[in-house]
Design an enzyme around this catalytic site. Structure first.
Site, PDB file in Angstrom:
ATOM      1  N   GLY A 127      -8.918  -3.977   1.417  1.00 11.75           N
ATOM      2  CA  GLY A 127      -8.564  -5.107   0.549  1.00 11.75           C
ATOM      3  C   GLY A 127      -7.753  -4.649  -0.652  1.00 11.75           C
ATOM      4  O   GLY A 127      -8.279  -4.560  -1.763  1.00 11.75           O
ATOM      5  N   TYR A 128      -6.491  -4.337  -0.416  1.00  8.24           N
ATOM      6  CA  TYR A 128      -5.584  -3.958  -1.507  1.00  8.24           C
ATOM      7  C   TYR A 128      -4.665  -5.143  -1.852  1.00  8.24           C
ATOM      8  O   TYR A 128      -4.684  -5.669  -2.945  1.00  8.24           O
ATOM      9  CB  TYR A 128      -4.704  -2.779  -1.098  1.00  8.24           C
ATOM     10  CG  TYR A 128      -5.300  -1.392  -1.268  1.00  8.24           C
ATOM     11  CD1 TYR A 128      -6.669  -1.173  -1.264  1.00  8.24           C
ATOM     12  CD2 TYR A 128      -4.463  -0.285  -1.395  1.00  8.24           C
ATOM     13  CE1 TYR A 128      -7.183   0.108  -1.401  1.00  8.24           C
ATOM     14  CE2 TYR A 128      -4.976   0.993  -1.535  1.00  8.24           C
ATOM     15  CZ  TYR A 128      -6.332   1.182  -1.536  1.00  8.24           C
ATOM     16  OH  TYR A 128      -6.829   2.454  -1.665  1.00  8.24           O
ATOM     17  N   SER A 129      -3.814  -5.534  -0.860  1.00 11.80           N
ATOM     18  CA  SER A 129      -2.743  -6.498  -1.122  1.00 11.80           C
ATOM     19  C   SER A 129      -3.304  -7.874  -1.475  1.00 11.80           C
ATOM     20  O   SER A 129      -4.355  -8.276  -0.985  1.00 11.80           O
ATOM     21  CB  SER A 129      -1.850  -6.640   0.103  1.00 11.80           C
ATOM     22  OG  SER A 129      -1.377  -5.381   0.505  1.00 11.80           O
ATOM     23  N   GLU A 244      -2.765   7.665   4.223  1.00  9.87           N
ATOM     24  CA  GLU A 244      -2.313   6.632   5.149  1.00  9.87           C
ATOM     25  C   GLU A 244      -0.931   6.983   5.701  1.00  9.87           C
ATOM     26  O   GLU A 244      -0.635   6.775   6.863  1.00  9.87           O
ATOM     27  CB  GLU A 244      -2.269   5.298   4.401  1.00  9.87           C
ATOM     28  CG  GLU A 244      -2.013   4.091   5.285  1.00  9.87           C
ATOM     29  CD  GLU A 244      -1.964   2.784   4.503  1.00  9.87           C
ATOM     30  OE1 GLU A 244      -2.131   2.813   3.267  1.00  9.87           O
ATOM     31  OE2 GLU A 244      -1.743   1.746   5.125  1.00  9.87           O
ATOM     32  N   THR A 383       6.244  -0.365   1.938  1.00  9.56           N
ATOM     33  CA  THR A 383       7.451  -0.681   2.725  1.00  9.56           C
ATOM     34  C   THR A 383       8.418   0.507   2.722  1.00  9.56           C
ATOM     35  O   THR A 383       8.346   1.386   1.857  1.00  9.56           O
ATOM     36  CB  THR A 383       8.208  -1.905   2.155  1.00  9.56           C
ATOM     37  OG1 THR A 383       8.773  -1.537   0.887  1.00  9.56           O
ATOM     38  CG2 THR A 383       7.309  -3.115   1.988  1.00  9.56           C
ATOM     39  N   ASN A 384       9.339   0.484   3.690  1.00  9.53           N
ATOM     40  CA  ASN A 384      10.293   1.605   3.781  1.00  9.53           C
ATOM     41  C   ASN A 384      11.206   1.661   2.563  1.00  9.53           C
ATOM     42  O   ASN A 384      11.646   2.744   2.162  1.00  9.53           O
ATOM     43  CB  ASN A 384      11.076   1.508   5.092  1.00  9.53           C
ATOM     44  CG  ASN A 384      10.219   1.943   6.279  1.00  9.53           C
ATOM     45  OD1 ASN A 384       8.999   2.062   6.149  1.00  9.53           O
ATOM     46  ND2 ASN A 384      10.836   2.191   7.409  1.00  9.53           N
ATOM     47  N   GLU A 385      11.472   0.504   1.941  1.00  9.61           N
ATOM     48  CA  GLU A 385      12.290   0.519   0.711  1.00  9.61           C
ATOM     49  C   GLU A 385      11.527   1.239  -0.402  1.00  9.61           C
ATOM     50  O   GLU A 385      12.100   2.037  -1.155  1.00  9.61           O
ATOM     51  CB  GLU A 385      12.637  -0.912   0.259  1.00  9.61           C
ATOM     52  CG  GLU A 385      13.602  -1.657   1.175  1.00  9.61           C
ATOM     53  CD  GLU A 385      12.936  -2.212   2.435  1.00  9.61           C
ATOM     54  OE1 GLU A 385      11.691  -2.336   2.431  1.00  9.61           O
ATOM     55  OE2 GLU A 385      13.640  -2.479   3.426  1.00  9.61           O
TER      56      GLU A 385
HETATM   57  C1  LIG Z   1       0.865  -6.077   9.783  1.00 11.96           C
HETATM   58  C2  LIG Z   1       0.475  -5.786   8.364  1.00 11.96           C
HETATM   59  C3  LIG Z   1      -0.775  -5.296   8.108  1.00 11.96           C
HETATM   60  C4  LIG Z   1      -1.180  -5.072   6.791  1.00 11.96           C
HETATM   61  N1  LIG Z   1      -2.472  -4.661   6.571  1.00 11.96           N
HETATM   62  C5  LIG Z   1      -2.916  -4.549   5.301  1.00 11.96           C
HETATM   63  C6  LIG Z   1      -4.281  -4.255   5.040  1.00 11.96           C
HETATM   64  O1  LIG Z   1      -5.084  -4.060   5.964  1.00 11.96           O
HETATM   65  N2  LIG Z   1      -4.697  -4.220   3.757  1.00 11.96           N
HETATM   66  C7  LIG Z   1      -3.847  -4.411   2.703  1.00 11.96           C
HETATM   67  O2  LIG Z   1      -4.287  -4.329   1.568  1.00 11.96           O
HETATM   68  N3  LIG Z   1      -2.539  -4.711   2.913  1.00 11.96           N
HETATM   69  C8  LIG Z   1      -2.060  -4.792   4.185  1.00 11.96           C
HETATM   70  N4  LIG Z   1      -0.736  -5.108   4.422  1.00 11.96           N
HETATM   71  C9  LIG Z   1       0.102  -5.464   3.287  1.00 11.96           C
HETATM   72  C10 LIG Z   1       1.224  -4.494   3.009  1.00 11.96           C
HETATM   73  O3  LIG Z   1       0.739  -3.341   2.381  1.00 11.96           O
HETATM   74  C11 LIG Z   1       2.246  -5.254   2.139  1.00 11.96           C
HETATM   75  O4  LIG Z   1       2.814  -6.252   2.952  1.00 11.96           O
HETATM   76  C12 LIG Z   1       3.327  -4.362   1.621  1.00 11.96           C
HETATM   77  O5  LIG Z   1       2.809  -3.478   0.650  1.00 11.96           O
HETATM   78  C13 LIG Z   1       4.493  -5.167   1.001  1.00 11.96           C
HETATM   79  O6  LIG Z   1       4.033  -6.086   0.080  1.00 11.96           O
HETATM   80  P1  LIG Z   1       4.477  -7.632   0.158  1.00 11.96           P
HETATM   81  O7  LIG Z   1       4.231  -8.104   1.553  1.00 11.96           O
HETATM   82  O8  LIG Z   1       3.810  -8.344  -0.957  1.00 11.96           O
HETATM   83  O9  LIG Z   1       6.052  -7.626  -0.037  1.00 11.96           O
HETATM   84  P2  LIG Z   1       6.841  -7.509  -1.421  1.00 11.96           P
HETATM   85  O10 LIG Z   1       6.248  -6.429  -2.235  1.00 11.96           O
HETATM   86  O11 LIG Z   1       6.943  -8.865  -2.015  1.00 11.96           O
HETATM   87  O12 LIG Z   1       8.262  -7.033  -0.919  1.00 11.96           O
HETATM   88  C14 LIG Z   1       9.231  -7.937  -0.359  1.00 11.96           C
HETATM   89  C15 LIG Z   1      10.494  -7.132  -0.053  1.00 11.96           C
HETATM   90  O13 LIG Z   1      11.045  -6.603  -1.267  1.00 11.96           O
HETATM   91  C16 LIG Z   1      11.174  -5.188  -1.203  1.00 11.96           C
HETATM   92  N5  LIG Z   1      10.834  -4.583  -2.490  1.00 11.96           N
HETATM   93  C17 LIG Z   1       9.782  -4.883  -3.286  1.00 11.96           C
HETATM   94  N6  LIG Z   1       9.781  -4.112  -4.394  1.00 11.96           N
HETATM   95  C18 LIG Z   1      10.876  -3.296  -4.302  1.00 11.96           C
HETATM   96  C19 LIG Z   1      11.401  -2.274  -5.132  1.00 11.96           C
HETATM   97  N7  LIG Z   1      10.813  -1.907  -6.275  1.00 11.96           N
HETATM   98  N8  LIG Z   1      12.523  -1.616  -4.707  1.00 11.96           N
HETATM   99  C20 LIG Z   1      13.123  -1.950  -3.519  1.00 11.96           C
HETATM  100  N9  LIG Z   1      12.661  -2.936  -2.702  1.00 11.96           N
HETATM  101  C21 LIG Z   1      11.538  -3.601  -3.081  1.00 11.96           C
HETATM  102  C22 LIG Z   1      10.162  -4.765  -0.134  1.00 11.96           C
HETATM  103  O14 LIG Z   1      10.516  -3.535   0.465  1.00 11.96           O
HETATM  104  C23 LIG Z   1      10.230  -5.921   0.853  1.00 11.96           C
HETATM  105  O15 LIG Z   1      11.306  -5.750   1.736  1.00 11.96           O
HETATM  106  C24 LIG Z   1      -0.292  -5.306   5.723  1.00 11.96           C
HETATM  107  C25 LIG Z   1       0.996  -5.782   5.997  1.00 11.96           C
HETATM  108  C26 LIG Z   1       1.387  -6.011   7.295  1.00 11.96           C
HETATM  109  C27 LIG Z   1       2.779  -6.532   7.569  1.00 11.96           C
END
Ligand SMILES: Cc1cc2nc3c(=O)[nH]c(=O)nc-3n(C[C@H](O)[C@H](O)[C@H](O)COP(=O)(O)OP(=O)(O)OC[C@H]3O[C@@H](n4cnc5c(N)ncnc54)[C@H](O)[C@@H]3O)c2cc1C
Length: 398
Positions: A127-129, A244, A383-385
């Site tokens: 439970g992070y995001s 991770e 994310t990869n970014e």
């Molecule tokens: C299938 C799946 C399983 C997951 N499982 C878990 C889980 O079990 N527990 C948990 O806690 N989380 C989980 N996650 C969440 C995951 O860690 C987040 O989706 C991820 O960290 C991105 O956050 P966000 O979705 O809020 O996107 P955002 O942070 O809103 O990003 C949106 C876009 O903007 C880009 N971006 C954002 N900030 C920057 C920056 N500073 N510089 C350049 N680009 C940027 C990102 O790369 C992305 O393309 C999961 C996600 C997926 C898709």
């Protein structure tokens, strides 16, 4: 860097290979090989078999249930798991919260949680995001307010993988609004059956259900369930994220998928021959295979450094980016290999035992769902970014 397998490592590899061939239940192997849905039972069954053998937690210290293997043996083990079509080890307990408890938990917490994690008696979720706090995780808002010996936890988590199967959650919560945002976060664990916890499924693009929203409405969590110090959770969270990312390269699984891609391309027709005989397609397969072998040599280099006592740093970000790009490229080529037979959406065809006539070749049904599902790989685990930002800052000094 020394990358050659020693005689001992070859003997180790053969032992692991024989064990997997003997002990992995045939129905589970069949599901993995054919890209079919795995049930919770399948993961638990396999992890319990590994536990009985003492092999379920290669990354743990030996005295707490680890294997005492060298980094290269751990790599061989991962390769053999992929080669033998086993389910992956689910990381939330063994790969994530376990190492955090080992590093920062009290003796009571170690005694309470670690044996159950090793035995897969509890299924954990992360439970992070939160809605609005993903990449910018330090902005998280889920609040834990002290009340006697407890915290009252209120907020919402999202994208929580397999929370629908989870017994326990490890969770980042805000315990202070003072000072830097990172300095007001704590790391707690709680029972998913606690009053006030609601899990709501999110359907993903491929039609599957593996992620969830988790709502926390005044959940009472004993303060004794906090790992480490109050307001130091960010340090523990960062420690966990580095664990991770290292596993995310998944070279063994990609090599196995390339084998599958070649087998399908050999079975598919193109012009007067097979698709594998088509020069352009062959070049694409070769390109992804070369990328995979190049990544494997980087992984081995990191492992070789680790064996020499230098743990991976921001290199993990390179492994994450390239590993997930390769995984996604392979799913794309698999879809291309079957052409329009990837298009029919027949979710039941992904369930073991479904015996209606397939639309097109049998191997086609899971390919489009997997293609869509694997878009996730460049998002989760940072994310990869964000990984590119880490490389720019930590490795290039930009
Ligand atoms: C299938 C799946 C399983 C997951 N499982 C878990 C889980 O079990 N527990 C948990 O806690 N989380 C989980 N996650 C969440 C995951 O860690 C987040 O989706 C991820 O960290 C991105 O956050 P966000 O979705 O809020 O996107 P955002 O942070 O809103 O990003 C949106 C876009 O903007 C880009 N971006 C954002 N900030 C920057 C920056 N500073 N510089 C350049 N680009 C940027 C990102 O790369 C992305 O393309 C999961 C996600 C997926 C898709």
């Amino acid at each position: 860097m020394d990358l050659k397998l020693s005689d001992e490592d070859v003997a180790f590899r053969d032992t692991v290979r024989r064990f997997i061939d003997d002990k992995l239940p045939a129905d589970i192997r069949d599901k993995v090989e054919n890209g079919l849905n795995l049930e919770k039972e399948d993961f638990v069954t396999w992890q319990k078999i590994l536990h009985t053998q003492g092999w379920v937690a290669p990354n743990w210290p030996k005295e707490l249930g680890g294997t005492g293997w060298t980094p290269i043996q751990r790599f061989i083990f991962d390769e053999e798991m992929a080669r033998g079509s086993t389910p992956p080890i689910i990381p939330f307990g063994l790969g994530m919260v376990g190492p955090v408890i080992i590093a920062f938990g009290s003796d009571e917490q170690k005694a309470q949680y670690l044996p159950r994690i090793l035995a897969t008696d509890d299924w954990w979720c992360q439970g992070y995001s939160e809605p609005g706090s993903g990449s910018d995780l330090a902005s998280l808002k889920t609040k834990a307010v002290a009340d006697g010996d407890d915290y009252i936890v209120t907020g919402a988590k999202t994208w929580t993988t397999m929370a629908q199967w989870a017994d326990m959650m490890f969770c980042l919560v805000r315990t202070s609004d003072e000072g830097k945002r990172q300095d007001g976060i704590s790391f707690i664990v709680f029972d998913m059956k606690s009053d006030g916890v609601t899990v709501k499924p999110i359907q993903t693009f491929d039609g599957g259900f593996e992620v969830n929203e988790v709502f926390l409405d005044e959940v009472r969590v004993p303060q004794a369930n906090r790992i480490g110090e109050e307001n130091k959770g960010w340090t523990y969270a960062k420690f966990l994220l580095s664990h991770e990312r290292t596993g995310i390269a998944a070279v063994g699984r990609s090599k196995k998928q390339i084998e599958r891609l070649k087998a399908i391309a050999c079975a598919e027709r193109s012009g007067t021959g097979t698709l594998m005989e088509d020069r352009r397609f062959r070049e694409k397969v070769a390109a992804v295979e070369i990328d995979t072998l190049a990544l494997e040599s980087v992984v081995l280099k990191v492992i070789s450094e680790e064996a020499a006592g230098r743990p991976p740093g921001p290199e993990s970000s390179i492994l994450k980016i390239k590993g997930t790009e390769i995984q996604q490229d392979i799913t794309e080529l698999l879809v291309e290999a079957v052409g329009y037979y990837a298009a029919p959406y027949v979710p039941e065809a992904l369930d073991a035992g479904w015996n209606e006539a397939p639309v097109g070749p049998k191997h086609a049904a899971p390919l489009a769902p997997h293609y869509f599902n694997w878009r996730k790989a460049s998002i989760y685990g940072g994310t990869n970014e964000i990984q590119k930002n880490i490389i720019a800052k930590m490795m290039l000094g930009l």
